[in-house]
Design a protein around this motif. Sequence first.
Motif, PDB file in Angstrom:
ATOM      1  N   ALA A 398     -31.744  89.307 -54.258  1.00 51.37           N
ATOM      2  CA  ALA A 398     -30.634  88.349 -54.270  1.00 51.37           C
ATOM      3  C   ALA A 398     -30.959  87.178 -55.180  1.00 51.37           C
ATOM      4  O   ALA A 398     -32.076  86.658 -55.169  1.00 51.37           O
ATOM      5  CB  ALA A 398     -30.358  87.844 -52.851  1.00 51.37           C
ATOM      6  N   PHE A 399     -29.982  86.782 -56.000  1.00 55.53           N
ATOM      7  CA  PHE A 399     -30.073  85.592 -56.854  1.00 55.53           C
ATOM      8  C   PHE A 399     -31.282  85.648 -57.802  1.00 55.53           C
ATOM      9  O   PHE A 399     -31.902  84.627 -58.090  1.00 55.53           O
ATOM     10  CB  PHE A 399     -30.131  84.322 -56.001  1.00 55.53           C
ATOM     11  N   CYS A 400     -31.610  86.831 -58.287  1.00 60.09           N
ATOM     12  CA  CYS A 400     -32.685  86.969 -59.273  1.00 60.09           C
ATOM     13  C   CYS A 400     -32.100  86.879 -60.680  1.00 60.09           C
ATOM     14  O   CYS A 400     -30.959  87.277 -60.912  1.00 60.09           O
ATOM     15  CB  CYS A 400     -33.395  88.315 -59.126  1.00 60.09           C
ATOM     16  N   SER A 401     -32.893  86.390 -61.631  1.00 54.77           N
ATOM     17  CA  SER A 401     -32.449  86.474 -63.014  1.00 54.77           C
ATOM     18  C   SER A 401     -32.457  87.924 -63.479  1.00 54.77           C
ATOM     19  O   SER A 401     -31.553  88.362 -64.197  1.00 54.77           O
ATOM     20  CB  SER A 401     -33.332  85.612 -63.917  1.00 54.77           C
ATOM     21  N   VAL A 402     -33.473  88.677 -63.061  1.00 54.32           N
ATOM     22  CA  VAL A 402     -33.554  90.122 -63.273  1.00 54.32           C
ATOM     23  C   VAL A 402     -34.239  90.714 -62.044  1.00 54.32           C
ATOM     24  O   VAL A 402     -35.368  90.335 -61.745  1.00 54.32           O
ATOM     25  CB  VAL A 402     -34.373  90.482 -64.529  1.00 54.32           C
ATOM     26  N   PRO A 403     -33.612  91.622 -61.310  1.00 58.63           N
ATOM     27  CA  PRO A 403     -34.291  92.216 -60.158  1.00 58.63           C
ATOM     28  C   PRO A 403     -35.538  93.010 -60.527  1.00 58.63           C
ATOM     29  O   PRO A 403     -36.591  92.819 -59.929  1.00 58.63           O
ATOM     30  CB  PRO A 403     -33.210  93.107 -59.537  1.00 58.63           C
ATOM     31  N   VAL A 404     -35.437  93.920 -61.510  1.00 60.09           N
ATOM     32  CA  VAL A 404     -36.581  94.751 -61.901  1.00 60.09           C
ATOM     33  C   VAL A 404     -36.684  94.739 -63.424  1.00 60.09           C
ATOM     34  O   VAL A 404     -35.719  95.067 -64.117  1.00 60.09           O
ATOM     35  CB  VAL A 404     -36.445  96.200 -61.395  1.00 60.09           C
ATOM     36  N   ASP A 405     -37.856  94.385 -63.923  1.00 61.25           N
ATOM     37  CA  ASP A 405     -38.101  94.311 -65.356  1.00 61.25           C
ATOM     38  C   ASP A 405     -39.293  95.209 -65.679  1.00 61.25           C
ATOM     39  O   ASP A 405     -40.425  94.905 -65.304  1.00 61.25           O
ATOM     40  CB  ASP A 405     -38.390  92.867 -65.760  1.00 61.25           C
ATOM     41  N   VAL A 406     -39.043  96.322 -66.361  1.00 59.18           N
ATOM     42  CA  VAL A 406     -40.090  97.284 -66.697  1.00 59.18           C
ATOM     43  C   VAL A 406     -40.447  97.103 -68.166  1.00 59.18           C
ATOM     44  O   VAL A 406     -39.629  97.371 -69.048  1.00 59.18           O
ATOM     45  CB  VAL A 406     -39.637  98.722 -66.411  1.00 59.18           C
ATOM     46  N   GLU A 407     -41.665  96.647 -68.421  1.00 59.00           N
ATOM     47  CA  GLU A 407     -42.100  96.311 -69.775  1.00 59.00           C
ATOM     48  C   GLU A 407     -43.152  97.300 -70.272  1.00 59.00           C
ATOM     49  O   GLU A 407     -44.166  96.910 -70.844  1.00 59.00           O
ATOM     50  CB  GLU A 407     -42.649  94.886 -69.799  1.00 59.00           C
TER      51      GLU A 407
END
Length: 741
Positions: A398-407
């Motif tokens: 909730a209210f994340c800039s990006v929930p999941v960021d896979v780099e």
Amino acid sequence: MLIEGLSFYWPEQVDQPGAPIAYPPLFEGMTGISAVADVVFRNNQVTNAYIFFRVPAATTVGDVHFLENRICALSVCFDIPNAADIIFIHGNFFSWGVFQGEVLHYGGGNGAVTNITLTTSAGVAAGASQIPVSTTAGVVPGMAASGNGAIPAGTLITAVSSNSVTLSAALTAPLAQGATFNAVNTDYYLKNYATTESVWFRISGNGSASGASSTTDGGPIAYGNFVFGYRTGVLVDGGTLSGSFIGTHFDSIGNVLRVINGGTVVTTRFSEFSVYGYINPDTAAPAPLFEVLDPAPIAYESSSGADFMLTVSGMEVGFCQGPVFVIKGDDVYEVKISGCKLTRYSHGAINGPYPALIIDAPNGRLTFTGNDLLPQDGGIGIVITAIQSALIASNHFAFCSVPVDVETAGGQIVCAANASYNTWGATALATGQLAATTLSVGGSISAGNTLTLTASGAGLASPVSVTYTVAASDTPASVAAGIEALLAQQSAIVPGALSAPAAAGATTLTLYSTSGIIAGMKVYGQNVPARTVVSSVSGNQVTLSAGLSALTPSNTPITFAGPLAALSAAFPAMPRLWTAWHPASASLVLYAPSASGLSFQTSVSSGASLTASLASANTHAAANLMDAGNGWDRPNGAFAPTPRLGYSYQTPGSGVTLSYPPGSGLLAIGGGAALSSLTIDLPPQPYDGEVVRIATIPAISSLTVATTTGAGVLGNPGSLPANSSVAFAWLGAAGVWARLQ
């Protein structure tokens, strides 16, 4: 042996003007004895010990019980490098606030609450700020002025002479001769020392990048405890920890767990507990609750020897200033985080969009299930920069800039049955948000050679360089590790607090500790002008490039940030530089936000036999990421969620250059007339194993298959006859396109 119902008190600790007195430990295992065992310490009171319990590395500890005690240790509570058996810690309250004498110690002492009564020597009109008094003995600038209705709340004494004091606010009513008011000093030195320096449970050892410690802390079992006001809860400093912490709650804490200097953790569990993460008095400096930095290899279960194993379950985070988990290292094997309430992280005045979890573990397995994430200020959910396999399932973002960021384009990552809402950014599942650069070190070692790495970009006020001088004992891998350590200084965020008042215009500040502070760091805090930096550091003092704008009382929080911690000349909060050291390949990967525009250059000293090279790394996930059954409130931005197009049909003229359309399974060249020449640029960010196909109806006399990134193309056809085709596959491990047909 039973020790019960006793009180231990160090009254001389109370009035120390800075660091406490380093008294011997209350309990210390003697060198030369083999074991400390069969001890019960129950229902005792320990006040202001410097170290509570310590044993030397050669002494084994086991069958020792600490039950229902109230303990205040100012430096280290438990200092145990070797516990082959079991230590039970149950029902205890650990805090400087339990019996801190200075809180109740009125009437004298620099470290006490000092209340001095001042008497006016003449009448004073309303609106005046300089007050004549009969004596100013014991009064210093920075004390609060109170105890009289004519003095506004929050007033400080800004200057002191032999017969007068100057206030920061004017009187609201006249004072008659003989009127009284108070000068109050509330400098709790012991509390502030403990919250910036102290450790609750320290596990030391001789671990390193090549092997785990020869000592093992084999069995602490802590349950039903409350740990308050320590800088670090559990510090694994070169040692090896295997233990269980159940229902042990942490408050006013910097780190719950910190693993550094070749320490490691095996089969260790933290479960069913709450935590409030901040460093008192500095509630602005971000510190991860769990910080794991390059643990040592230990062959415990896995064939690879990468046996760091940590389980965290049932944790409820009230808030924390930065990220919750920071985990990196080639020897991280297994991390399980489940059933946790991760709320109000990325909480504080100096906060980038910190993640709940950032992990770089190319040999590791991650299980992240059943968690609730709610950052304070648009923080990120999860960032993965390297992993062998990951299961991210049944979480609520909730209210994340990006929930999941896979780099990363490597490893296997499964996202299933997650839900997100009120996502701030454009995508729920992102990739390529970070730009990655790999520094590879090679050649031969020659003492005295130097390697310099320079970071530059529009976001920096000036380029930042670090230089490592090679020692005869170094290897290429240790040189890369040395560069990482230097970069860590430049990207650190260090909390501090004044141990003495600083006058308006002062450029020299006295702190409780300057550990981790270096010249060039940016300075944030009350009355600190914008763009102020550290000019020099000496002892417990720092000199600033600009003077304070007003009198600043002792205990005021001051935060110091390296130039790579806030990647902007204007000093706003942004993610700091993130590095990952890979000893097997003698390389260091540098991650920075793509939007920061950060770039790197490297050089070695003239005539050096050492070599260093830089190359871009692929951070775009695709085939290694499975997105199944999720309830995202924003699109999947990591890869195209729709099936690949069957083909892209184009009819170019001779001599043109075509870009292979991303996501297309086939590039078809149409038209009737033969083409004398044609260039086709392959996708610039392929996933590992991606296959591209080119088919042509007209003949192409001169065909060039190329890349815009400099990657090689093996088996370039040179030409194609009419009604023919060619195919290539991207081999990520080799960094080339290989011809299939």
